[in-house]
Scaffold this active site. Structure first.
Site, PDB file in Angstrom:
ATOM      1  N   ARG A 289       0.782  -1.259   0.000  1.00  0.00           N
ATOM      2  CA  ARG A 289       0.000   0.000   0.000  1.00  0.00           C
ATOM      3  C   ARG A 289       0.803   1.293   0.000  1.00  0.00           C
ATOM      4  NH1 ARG A 289      -4.058  -2.834  -1.935  1.00  0.00           N
ATOM      5  NH2 ARG A 289      -5.349  -3.904  -0.410  1.00  0.00           N
TER       6      ARG A 289
ATOM      7  N   HIS B 263      -2.921 -11.870 -12.739  1.00  0.00           N
ATOM      8  CA  HIS B 263      -4.234 -11.855 -12.090  1.00  0.00           C
ATOM      9  C   HIS B 263      -5.209 -12.191 -13.211  1.00  0.00           C
ATOM     10  CE1 HIS B 263      -7.390  -9.707  -9.559  1.00  0.00           C
ATOM     11  NE2 HIS B 263      -7.922  -9.577 -10.745  1.00  0.00           N
TER      12      HIS B 263
ATOM     13  N   ASP C 184      -1.424 -13.097  -0.868  1.00  0.00           N
ATOM     14  CA  ASP C 184      -2.228 -11.990  -1.420  1.00  0.00           C
ATOM     15  C   ASP C 184      -2.661 -11.055  -0.280  1.00  0.00           C
ATOM     16  OD1 ASP C 184      -3.580 -10.304  -3.125  1.00  0.00           O
ATOM     17  OD2 ASP C 184      -5.165 -11.718  -3.631  1.00  0.00           O
TER      18      ASP C 184
ATOM     19  N   HIS D 282      -6.852  -3.451   4.382  1.00  0.00           N
ATOM     20  CA  HIS D 282      -7.877  -2.410   4.223  1.00  0.00           C
ATOM     21  C   HIS D 282      -8.239  -1.871   5.598  1.00  0.00           C
ATOM     22  CE1 HIS D 282      -8.667  -3.017  -0.006  1.00  0.00           C
ATOM     23  NE2 HIS D 282      -8.669  -4.320   0.190  1.00  0.00           N
TER      24      HIS D 282
HETATM   25 ZN   LIG Z   1      -4.921 -10.392  -7.850  1.00  0.00          ZN
END
Ligand SMILES: [Zn+2]
Length: 432
Positions: free
Chosen positions: A66, A186, A312, A316
């Site tokens: 992030r 992805h 992954d 948040h």
């Molecule tokens: Zn992904």
């Protein structure tokens, strides 16, 4: 300084050399100096590892840190600390930050921030396309030269097949040590998945939520297997979540196409039945799937179709996750729960041998992304993870070092936990 550490009488698990034996491991000046029985521990710091597993440092090839841009969720330093506490000595961070990692300056920034934090090693993954918008390619060669270890537009799918083909062709031509740059994909057809919130199936029908069909993944993966065959690029499938995708990758590998794959702890451990309470902690992309898919992912790891376990890790804020279900962001954190969750689901249950489990967490990601580490051998940097397989692990949000607490495992109980992480010989003693 010549600091010597001896990790005594642990079960040493090194998948590269098929070693699984009770031994001592000595570390001098950040490097493994000796592996053997009853090593001399005079003038050394001794770590008693009786009953513990001594493994090559675990490497998470798929995390979101992030920074830059969303430092209230995670920073490079907090993510690297979270990694250490989860038993990871290195992580590879995805480029979907704000701005995206599509410039040489951004790659350098991550490397420098990680170095000054001094926790787990952080390897940047650079964007395939500028701003990860899927339109024009980044300057892949300079990004790679600057220290990017792979390319990905993770969070988005490169929907234009011609752009994907060109990306693979460029990556194929960029080398270190004779190995092409890997591309981590992805793979979810964005048109088919548009508006989808959870796995499409019985649960989405009961809850009245729009579904993401499993074929959104298989269609994207089928295309990219075809492109991998055409271009001979080194193609890696991130967070595989469906039975049919596992089968496609199995067939591609049997044809000799250069593809690899990873699976997350949450897809191995949980299914869409968790969503019955509309809890946004279980809102993840790709979504938690059916029991049939979950079982196929375990089987895929067992037979080598899936190579690696990656978290992954997607931090948040509570405010964002508290939004109405349709508006809440996708993702769960995972660095500090991966070891207990995957040990319990895979090793304790007898699906994987301890060596195979360690391989999926260390040697495999290092091999796929051509990273140092993944092996316990004399002369190698002392990146070591020590696990207590007999410990109980209760997932408590207050214990997380991550800045975010959005874990889909909160309140669940697992076995095993990491107890020491060594990064180039620097010892982090965890939760003791
Ligand atoms: Zn992904």
């Amino acid at each position: 300084m010549n600091e010597k550490i001896v990790i005594k009488s642990g079960r040493v698990l090194d998948p590269a050399s098929h070693l699984d034996e009770i031994l001592d491991v000595a570390v001098i000046d950040g490097k493994i100096s000796e592996i053997g029985k009853s090593l001399n521990a005079e003038d050394s710091k001794v770590i008693n590892a009786e009953g513990l597993w001594v493994c090559p440092g675990f490497v998470d090839m798929h995390v979101h840190l992030r920074e830059p841009g969303q430092e209230d969720r995670e920073t490079i330093a907090s993510g690297a600390l979270s990694a250490v506490y989860g038993g990871f000595t290195a992580v590879c961070c995805m480029p979907n930050t704000d701005p995206a990692v599509d410039s040489v300056g951004a790659v350098r920034y991550i490397i420098e921030r990680a170095k000054s934090a001094g926790f787990a090693k952080v390897y940047p993954i650079a964007a395939i396309t500028q701003k990860s918008e899927g339109k024009s390619l980044t300057n892949m060669a300079s990004l790679f030269e600057e220290g990017a270890v792979a390319f990905s537009d993770d969070g988005r799918t490169v929907m234009d097949a011609l752009i994907m083909r060109r990306a693979m062709e460029y990556a194929r031509g960029i080398y270190t040590n004779g190995i092409s740059a890997p591309i981590s994909l992805h793979s979810i057809d964005e048109n088919l998945a548009r508006g989808g919130q959870i796995n499409e199936g019985k649960i989405s029908a009961i809850l009245g939520l729009a579904g993401i069909p499993s074929c959104a993944e298989t269609i994207a993966i089928a295309r990219d297997i075809a492109l991998a065959e055409l271009t001979h690029a080194k193609v890696h499938f991130a967070h595989v979540s469906t039975k049919n995708a596992v089968q496609l990758i199995r067939e591609a590998k049997s044809k000799g196409i250069s593809v690899t794959a990873e699976v997350t702890p949450h897809h191995l451990a949980l299914t869409d039945s968790e969503l019955i309470g509309y809890d946004t902690r279980f809102k993840i992309n790709p979504p938690l799937r059916s029991e049939e898919d979950r079982a196929a992912l375990c089987e895929g790891l067992k037979d080598g179709t899936i190579d690696a376990i990656a978290t992954d890790h997607a931090p948040h804020t509570q405010i964002d996750k508290d939004l109405p279900f349709d508006s809440a962001p996708f993702g769960t954190i995972g660095l500090e729960t991966a070891v207990p969750v995957t040990y319990t689901i895979l090793v304790k249950s007898g699906i994987l041998s301890p060596l195979k489990w360690v391989e999926a967490l260390s040697l495999a990601p290092c091999t796929i992304f051509n990273l140092p580490g993944g092996k316990l051998k004399v002369g190698a940097q002392a990146d070591i993870t020590v696990v207590d397989p007999s410990a109980d692990f209760f997932v408590e949000p207050d214990n997380f070092k991550s800045l975010s607490k959005n874990s889909c495992f909160i309140g669940k109980k697992y076995s095993a936990k990491p107890v020491f992480t060594f990064i180039e010989g620097k010892c982090f003693s965890l939760c003791l």
